[in-house]
Design an enzyme around this catalytic site. Structure first.
Site, PDB file in Angstrom:
ATOM      1  N   GLY A  80     -16.475   1.814 -15.794  1.00  0.00           N
ATOM      2  CA  GLY A  80     -15.138   1.270 -15.567  1.00  0.00           C
ATOM      3  C   GLY A  80     -15.055   0.226 -14.483  1.00  0.00           C
ATOM      4  CE1 TYR A 111      -3.181  -3.145   0.838  1.00  0.00           C
ATOM      5  CE2 TYR A 111      -4.192  -1.375  -0.429  1.00  0.00           C
ATOM      6  CZ  TYR A 111      -4.185  -2.688  -0.002  1.00  0.00           C
ATOM      7  OH  TYR A 111      -5.178  -3.543  -0.412  1.00  0.00           O
ATOM      8  NE  ARG A 171      -2.877  -0.395  -5.262  1.00  0.00           N
ATOM      9  CZ  ARG A 171      -4.061  -0.779  -4.762  1.00  0.00           C
ATOM     10  NH1 ARG A 171      -4.090  -1.623  -3.754  1.00  0.00           N
ATOM     11  NH2 ARG A 171      -5.172  -0.307  -5.253  1.00  0.00           N
ATOM     12  CG  HIS A 221     -14.175  -0.987  -2.283  1.00  0.00           C
ATOM     13  ND1 HIS A 221     -14.078  -1.488  -3.554  1.00  0.00           N
ATOM     14  CD2 HIS A 221     -15.295  -1.532  -1.745  1.00  0.00           C
ATOM     15  CE1 HIS A 221     -15.105  -2.311  -3.779  1.00  0.00           C
ATOM     16  NE2 HIS A 221     -15.854  -2.342  -2.707  1.00  0.00           N
TER      17      HIS A 221
END
Ligand code: BV8
Length: 237
Positions: A179, A56, A59, A113
């Site tokens: 998407g 993480y 990212r 999320h």
């Protein structure tokens, strides 16, 4: 066509693909060179916290080098202009954990999320805006405990604000999915609930998703092209 007032838009990784952020299901079933179960579950975090934190951290740093694309900017324009134009609301429910909707100018975004740029303290439950790494176990700004985790909804964890999402769907005249493969639940089931509640349903995607049968209309193409075209149509260019 019924009078169009309230619009709920669900977005997934595909809207950020042209900004250079990997979609979730690229070929080979790997995601940023990792298997999902090794990096995106509470069990993975318990088993190998350093692996998950590094995943993480990588990212979180990467998204800060990316820019919103014309699809994000078009949705932001709709978000701003629609209430004046139609007296209704736009809600962007995103599965994405990047901040490209916000940096594209959108105001009404719900991250079901979670978000890369938040850290969540497992000791005191506080959430803090976070742009740096977590691998060195920095102290929580609220309680000083070295107990911060990514504020991300992992598999097996409950997505955020489902009640707000279902309430918005019950008022929606139009549900648009952009998407997303429709592979992950409960996000993937929202189109069916919207349709059962009487909304028109539209899918804007590069290819047909798993939930395609539930859409009244599907338009295929890259988001950076078909989303601005749809917004122009809706706002009467
Ligand atoms: C929960 C954060 C319950 C992580 C994510 C069996 C059946 C049904 C459900 C389950 C099941 N087994 C397990 C489950 C539940 C599980 C699930 O759905 N698993 C799937 C894999 C089967 N779901 C959960 O665990 C959820 N929680 O169910 O809790 C519960 C109940 C009680 C108490 C406690 C709990 C939690 C799910 C959330 C997981 N976290 N993200 C992170 O990002 O690090 S999900 C992850 O997938 C991302 O958020 C991603 O956004 C999301 C969905 O993927 P997509 O966004 O759709 O991306 P994808 O790559 O799949 O598709 C991209 C699409 O874009 C494609 O269609 C492509 O064609 C298109 N595209 C590509 N380029 C473009 C484009 N379109 C336009 N333009 C382009 N240029």
């Amino acid at each position: 066509m019924q009078h169009l007032r309230n619009i709920v838009i669900l977005t997934g990784a595909g809207i950020s693909a042209e900004s250079g952020i990997d979609t979730f299901r690229s070929e080979g079933g790997l995601w940023e060179q990792h298997r999902v179960e090794d990096v995106a579950t509470p069990e993975a975090f318990a088993r190998d916290p350093d692996l998950v934190l590094r995943f993480y951290d990588m990212r979180r740093a990467a998204i800060q080098t990316k820019q919103p694309n014309p699809a994000h900017v078009a949705l932001a324009r709709l978000d701003r202009e629609w209430p004046k134009r139609a007296g209704g609301e736009v809600l962007i429910v995103t599965q994405n954990v990047d901040d490209l909707h916000e940096r594209g100018g959108a105001l009404n975004v719900l991250h079901m999320h979670g978000e890369h740029l938040n850290a969540w303290c497992t000791a005191c439950d506080a959430r803090h805006r976070w742009t740096g790494p977590l691998i060195q176990r920095p102290p929580c700004p609220s309680c000083e405990e070295p107990a911060l985790r990514p504020d991300i909804v992992w598999f097996g964890e409950m997505p955020y604000r489902m009640d707000d999402i279902y309430a918005a769907l019950s008022e929606a005249d139009l549900f648009v999915s952009i998407g997303t493969s429709g592979a992950v639940y409960p996000a993937g089931g929202l189109v069916r609930r919207a349709r059962d509640l009487g909304a028109q349903t539209l899918e804007l995607n590069l290819e047909r998703s798993k939930g395609s049968a539930w859409f009244h209309e599907t338009r295929l193409g890259p988001a950076s092209e078909i989303v601005p075209a749809w917004v122009d149509e809706l706002l009467g260019a």
